[in-house]
Each structure stands twice: as C-alpha cells, then as structure tokens.
Design an enzyme around this catalytic site. Structure first.
Site, mmCIF file in Angstrom:
data_model
loop_
_atom_site.group_PDB
_atom_site.id
_atom_site.type_symbol
_atom_site.label_atom_id
_atom_site.label_comp_id
_atom_site.label_asym_id
_atom_site.label_seq_id
_atom_site.Cartn_x
_atom_site.Cartn_y
_atom_site.Cartn_z
ATOM 1 N N ASP A 120 3.108 15.550 10.024
ATOM 2 C CA ASP A 120 2.898 16.198 8.318
ATOM 3 C C ASP A 120 3.682 17.436 8.151
ATOM 4 O O ASP A 120 3.486 18.700 7.577
ATOM 5 C CB ASP A 120 1.674 16.500 7.638
ATOM 6 C CG ASP A 120 0.764 15.049 8.038
ATOM 7 O OD1 ASP A 120 0.858 14.111 8.188
ATOM 8 O OD2 ASP A 120 -0.623 15.399 7.357
ATOM 9 N N TRP A 132 0.715 -0.764 0.077
ATOM 10 C CA TRP A 132 0.091 -0.054 -0.396
ATOM 11 C C TRP A 132 1.212 0.859 -0.121
ATOM 12 O O TRP A 132 1.966 1.185 0.346
ATOM 13 C CB TRP A 132 -1.395 0.193 1.724
ATOM 14 C CG TRP A 132 -1.368 1.497 1.530
ATOM 15 C CD1 TRP A 132 -1.146 2.099 2.217
ATOM 16 C CD2 TRP A 132 -3.290 1.787 1.162
ATOM 17 N NE1 TRP A 132 -1.117 3.501 2.575
ATOM 18 C CE2 TRP A 132 -3.072 2.973 2.557
ATOM 19 C CE3 TRP A 132 -3.926 1.088 0.689
ATOM 20 C CZ2 TRP A 132 -4.005 3.639 1.702
ATOM 21 C CZ3 TRP A 132 -5.341 2.291 0.553
ATOM 22 C CH2 TRP A 132 -5.355 3.421 1.777
ATOM 23 N N TRP A 190 -9.417 9.359 0.516
ATOM 24 C CA TRP A 190 -9.719 8.757 1.160
ATOM 25 C C TRP A 190 -11.233 8.329 1.184
ATOM 26 O O TRP A 190 -11.754 7.342 1.602
ATOM 27 C CB TRP A 190 -9.313 9.615 2.998
ATOM 28 C CG TRP A 190 -7.744 9.536 2.749
ATOM 29 C CD1 TRP A 190 -7.358 10.075 3.209
ATOM 30 C CD2 TRP A 190 -7.157 8.170 3.412
ATOM 31 N NE1 TRP A 190 -5.913 10.530 3.534
ATOM 32 C CE2 TRP A 190 -5.926 8.618 3.529
ATOM 33 C CE3 TRP A 190 -7.187 7.200 3.711
ATOM 34 C CZ2 TRP A 190 -4.814 7.774 4.036
ATOM 35 C CZ3 TRP A 190 -6.282 6.026 4.135
ATOM 36 C CH2 TRP A 190 -5.063 6.576 4.228
ATOM 37 N N GLN A 221 3.952 7.075 2.162
ATOM 38 C CA GLN A 221 3.591 6.413 3.269
ATOM 39 C C GLN A 221 2.970 4.944 3.322
ATOM 40 O O GLN A 221 2.674 4.697 1.391
ATOM 41 C CB GLN A 221 2.073 6.913 3.642
ATOM 42 C CG GLN A 221 2.049 8.662 4.462
ATOM 43 C CD GLN A 221 2.631 8.009 5.925
ATOM 44 O OE1 GLN A 221 1.769 8.005 6.466
ATOM 45 N NE2 GLN A 221 4.215 8.297 6.253
ATOM 46 N N PHE A 267 4.421 8.653 10.435
ATOM 47 C CA PHE A 267 3.885 9.580 9.289
ATOM 48 C C PHE A 267 4.475 10.291 8.683
ATOM 49 O O PHE A 267 5.555 10.802 8.456
ATOM 50 C CB PHE A 267 2.167 10.110 10.186
ATOM 51 C CG PHE A 267 0.906 9.004 10.378
ATOM 52 C CD1 PHE A 267 1.369 8.384 10.168
ATOM 53 C CD2 PHE A 267 -0.235 9.890 11.003
ATOM 54 C CE1 PHE A 267 -0.180 6.628 10.572
ATOM 55 C CE2 PHE A 267 -0.969 8.691 11.409
ATOM 56 C CZ PHE A 267 -0.729 7.519 11.286
ATOM 57 N N ASP A 316 0.261 9.403 1.212
ATOM 58 C CA ASP A 316 0.919 9.929 0.305
ATOM 59 C C ASP A 316 2.666 10.905 0.117
ATOM 60 O O ASP A 316 3.540 9.763 0.857
ATOM 61 C CB ASP A 316 0.698 11.314 2.026
ATOM 62 C CG ASP A 316 -0.374 11.706 3.069
ATOM 63 O OD1 ASP A 316 -1.142 10.516 2.377
ATOM 64 O OD2 ASP A 316 -0.230 11.413 4.188
ATOM 65 N N TRP A 320 -4.089 0.289 4.040
ATOM 66 C CA TRP A 320 -3.412 0.975 5.198
ATOM 67 C C TRP A 320 -3.035 0.022 6.405
ATOM 68 O O TRP A 320 -3.990 -0.414 6.768
ATOM 69 C CB TRP A 320 -4.717 2.244 5.406
ATOM 70 C CG TRP A 320 -3.770 3.190 6.394
ATOM 71 C CD1 TRP A 320 -2.770 3.890 5.458
ATOM 72 C CD2 TRP A 320 -3.685 3.005 7.817
ATOM 73 N NE1 TRP A 320 -1.904 4.710 6.403
ATOM 74 C CE2 TRP A 320 -3.115 4.594 8.449
ATOM 75 C CE3 TRP A 320 -4.211 2.500 8.754
ATOM 76 C CZ2 TRP A 320 -1.688 4.998 9.224
ATOM 77 C CZ3 TRP A 320 -4.142 3.033 10.094
ATOM 78 C CH2 TRP A 320 -2.695 4.237 10.058
HETATM 79 C C1 FRU Z 1 -3.151 12.569 4.828
HETATM 80 C C2 FRU Z 1 -2.636 11.601 6.133
HETATM 81 C C3 FRU Z 1 -1.675 12.238 6.920
HETATM 82 C C4 FRU Z 1 -1.193 11.024 7.912
HETATM 83 C C5 FRU Z 1 -0.738 9.860 6.887
HETATM 84 C C6 FRU Z 1 -0.380 8.658 7.676
HETATM 85 O O1 FRU Z 1 -3.730 11.423 3.374
HETATM 86 O O2 FRU Z 1 -3.816 10.878 6.546
HETATM 87 O O3 FRU Z 1 -2.005 13.186 7.111
HETATM 88 O O4 FRU Z 1 0.412 11.907 8.188
HETATM 89 O O5 FRU Z 1 -2.205 9.911 6.259
HETATM 90 O O6 FRU Z 1 -0.567 7.645 6.298
#
Ligand code: FRU
Length: 490
Positions: A165, A38, A303, A57, A100, A41, A65
C-alpha cells in the site's frame, strides 16, 4: 516491450458490457460503486490534467474479493463520476497474484505514475513488493524490471508477505512514499522510502509502529501536513485491547496526529483517534485539491463485516462521499466537500421549532437528502434526550439519540431491516459546543453519513432499508428547541 494485455482487455470488455446492464436506479446517486463486481480500497486518488482520478481495488467478475485489478473512475466536481476502463490487471510475474493498493503522482514529463503493490509467489507464501506503471491517465505500461521496491529492501525483521500500500508524494526535489510493513517484534509499522525520480527507491526509516497494541498491520497509510500538525492515517487489522474506550477492537481507521521533522524524518506521535465511528469505513486515501483542500475518500465497507454482507446488487462495495479534512482543537475533523451544496434543492427550513414528545416531520421526508439539525441545548434545559429517526417506513427505521446526562450519541440501525447479526449500534461522546449540538446527516439511498458537531466525529453506515422508507421524525424527552434545514440531493 509492452506486456501482454490479454487479461486487461478481457476485463475491459467485460466491464463495458456488464456495467451497461446495471440500471442507475440500482446504485446510490453520489457514492461511487464499482462499474461491475467487487470494489475495496480507494487507490491513486489524484488530480491530473484537470480532473480527479480515483482508482480502486477491483474484482470485476464477482461480488466477492478475488484477483485484484485496478478499476478507474474520474470526476470534475467530486460528486459525479464517470467510469474509465480498468487500469491494471494482474498480468506480469511481479503482480501475478494481484495488483494491491497504491497511489498516483504526476511526473515532471506529464506522465501519471501508479505506485502499487504487486503480489507474487504462491497463495500459501505470497511475496509483496512495490511496482510502477506509467501512463497517460487511461492506459498504463508496467515497468519491465518491476518491482521497484523489492521486499529485501526492508530492514531486518520485516516480513515479505506483508509489505504493501505505498502512498507517494513529492517534497522539494525528492519523492517519498510510506508503506505498510510488519515487523517481527513491533508489529504493524510504517516504513518511509525516498527517491529522486519516483522509480529508484531507498529505505529511510520507520515512522511509527503499533508495537502490537494498535493492530497487527497498519494497512493503507497516508501521511500529510494539515493545519500545523502532521497526520498519519492508518487502517489496522486487529486493533486492541486499548485503554481508550473510543478505540474499538478489530479493523478500523486511526488518525495519529503529531509533529514531523522533514530534515531528520522523525515523526513524533501526540495523539490517536478513531477516524470514523461507523460500521462501514476503511482504508481512506486523500488528495490535495488545486485550491489547497485535503480531501479524503474511504471504502464504505469494512473487512469485519463485508464477508457476511448481503449481495443484493450486481455490484458490491462503494466509496464514502469525499470529505474535507481540518484540524480543530487537536482533533482531525471532517465535512462533506462543499461542492455538495451545489446540488441542494427543495429547501425546507424549520427554525425555532419546539419539540416535546413526538414530532412527525413529513415535509422533511426523503432518502436523498442533506439534513442539518441544531439543538439549542443551552435553551433546552429540560431536554434529557433527543431522538432523530430517518429512513422510517413499514415498521423500519434508523435512529440517532442524544442523551444529555451521559453526553453521548447513540447511532442504532438494528431496526433498519437488516437480517445480519453484525454490529448495529455505536455510542460516541457528544457534548454541545458553544451551547449547541449539531447533526448533519447525508442520505444517499442506502448510504448514511453522519457528521456530529461540525465534523468532530463521524459515523458512516449502510442501511438495509427499502428506498420507499422515507420518513423522518423527532422525539424529545423534555422540551427541545431545534433548527432544521433540509435539502434534497438531486
Ligand atoms: C486493505 C487491503 C490492503 C491491500 C488490499 C487488497 O483493505 O487489505 O492492505 O492492498 O486491501 O485488496
């Protein structure tokens, strides 16, 4: 003391083995997908030691996820990517629940700093804080005293479960970062921090906040000057309702354009626009290229829909093509990176074509192409609507239809082959500029990116259409004069 790397080694062994088993034909040609598992970001997009690095990510073990790692890929031309071993695994007390999103910067001593969000605490009551890992572009050591920006460094009223972030940059002899915070009253807020060494940080101010109209939390901020404006890009969760009909509710990405006084750190917002109007676009990040271009890449998912998306491949999630940003007439505009033109092959030019009714255009067919269509609206007074269909075959197609009287463009993938009841139609304003309406469509297998009027608006979407569906056709209600240039992307 280096931290225990067992989890990282496991991920590296797994991705090398399982990644090799995925045939290239199972991926788009130019859009980056995860090595395995998977991807969400883009993280740490930077130019380091002669190449662009992009982290992401990453949950290598599933197409859903899960505990967040950082995947890693590198490119020299912004088009062809090589996978590098997984960069971060959730393996220290400060990030035990996940590494993250975050960003990267080269330090004066040549090391690459990754500034990312470590999630700790419990799943029911998580704590988010900003952490650092330092490395050589391949292997990274986490600081033993992480986090470097603990949650308590936020001012009163900010919650510790949503603080993430960080996006770092350098200005003179200081480093700055913006991070997403959630305030009890003002909702999604962008917090600014300052540092002399990129390791010790202090809170400076709140740059801007949603006040609960533009979303509950503004994820993945980016902040940069461009063409005389200052741009704050944020990806809010749960936008709306908003008066501006162009701003849709839900998860989306907004560009806030304004002025920034670097001395007082005041950001004055002038305008808000949706950054992309498609269904699959979220959490972009930019890099400044050595030749001064601001290049953006985004997660080609959202999402809102990704949880229901089919998992037909042994990987899930991908990135858009890198895009060059510029400001024109007060809007943030986008073009595919110019490097793309170096891949052009099999040119087909159809100049001064008059279309009235249906026109099948077999010479244009393909699923890996860059197609440029210019409607001479000034010379086509009878044209009431022009429809471009692509990825046609076996009764399936996707179309964009320009409606002259409404000055709108309708993107419609409801017949692309999808079996999902998710949004398939988008309607956006589109008026001819200097008498011409231009559409640039990039197709890379299942990935479609549409640039309207030289990047004034974009629509990014995935097509659930078998690759054999290659047809392209035009239909005009009333005579239309068009020019088309089509190149295949090899
Ligand atoms: C955005 C998010 C970020 C976070 C990450 C977790 O898509 O929700 O805010 O750091 O994904 O995977």
């Amino acid at each position: 003391m280096p931290h225990d790397k067992t989890k990282l080694e496991q991920a590296r062994a797994y991705e090398a083995r399982e990644g090799a088993a995925i045939p290239a034909s199972d991926r788009p040609r130019l859009h980056l997908t995860p090595w395995v598992g998977w991807m969400n970001d883009p993280n740490g997009f930077c130019y380091y030691r002669g190449a662009y690095h992009l982290f992401y990510q990453y949950h290598p073990y599933d197409t859903k996820w899960g505990p967040m790692h950082w995947g890693h890929a590198v490119t020299r031309d912004l088009l062809h990517w090589d996978y590098l071993p997984c960069a971060l695994a959730p393996d220290t007390p400060a990030d035990a629940l996940g590494c993250f999103s975050g960003s990267a910067i080269e330090l004066p001593d040549g090391r690459l700093e990754l500034l990312y969000t470590g999630v700790s605490g419990t799943n029911e009551s998580p704590v988010q804080a900003q952490c650092v890992a330092l490395g050589d572009g391949l292997d990274f050591e986490k600081l033993p005293h992480n986090p470097v920006i603990p949650s308590r460094q936020q001012p009163e009223g900010f919650c510790e479960a949503d603080f993430r972030d960080p996006r770092i940059w350098r200005e003179g002899d200081r480093y700055y970062c913006v991070a997403a915070g959630r305030h009890k009253e003002n909702g999604g807020s962008i917090e600014l921090f300052e540092s002399r060494d990129a390791l010790h940080w202090e809170f400076v101010t709140v740059l801007d906040a949603s006040r609960d109209t533009l979303g509950a939390i503004w994820e993945c901020p980016d902040f940069f000057p461009l063409d005389g404006s200052q741009v704050l890009v944020v990806s809010p969760q749960s936008i709306g309702p908003v008066e501006d009909p162009e701003i849709r509710p839900g998860y989306g990405t907004l560009a806030l354009l304004g002025d920034y006084d670097a001395g007082t750190h005041r950001f004055e917002r002038r305008s808000v626009q949706m950054l992309d109007h498609g269904m699959e676009f979220y959490a972009p990040q930019t890099v400044l290229t050595p030749d001064g271009r601001r290049v953006m890449i985004a997660w080609m998912q959202n999402w809102e829909t990704s949880n229901d998306a089919p998992r037909r491949h042994s990987w899930f999630g991908g990135m858009t093509l890198p895009r060059e940003l510029f400001v024109r007439d007060g809007r943030l505009c986008q073009r595919p990176v110019r490097e793309l033109e170096s891949l052009w092959q099999d040119e087909v030019l159809l100049r001064g074509l008059t279309v009235d009714g249906d026109a099948d255009l077999p010479r244009l067919a393909g699923r890996y192409l860059d197609l440029d269509l210019v409607l001479d609206a000034a010379q086509s007074p009878d044209c009431r609507a022009l429809t471009l269909r692509f990825a046609c075959g076996g009764g399936l197609f996707t179309q964009v239809r320009w409606e002259a009287d409404r000055g709108e463009l309708v993107f419609d993938r409801s017949r692309c082959g999808t079996r999902r009841d998710i949004p398939h139609i988008r309607r956006i304003p589109a008026q001819p500029r200097n008498g011409k309406l231009t559409l640039r469509l990039i197709l890379d297998g299942e990935c479609a990116e549409l640039f309207v009027n030289d990047g004034e608006r974009t629509i990014t979407a995935l097509l659930d259409t078998p690759l054999q569906a290659e047809g392209i056709s035009l239909h005009s209600d009333g005579a239309a004069r068009v020019d088309i240039a089509r190149h295949t992307l090899a």
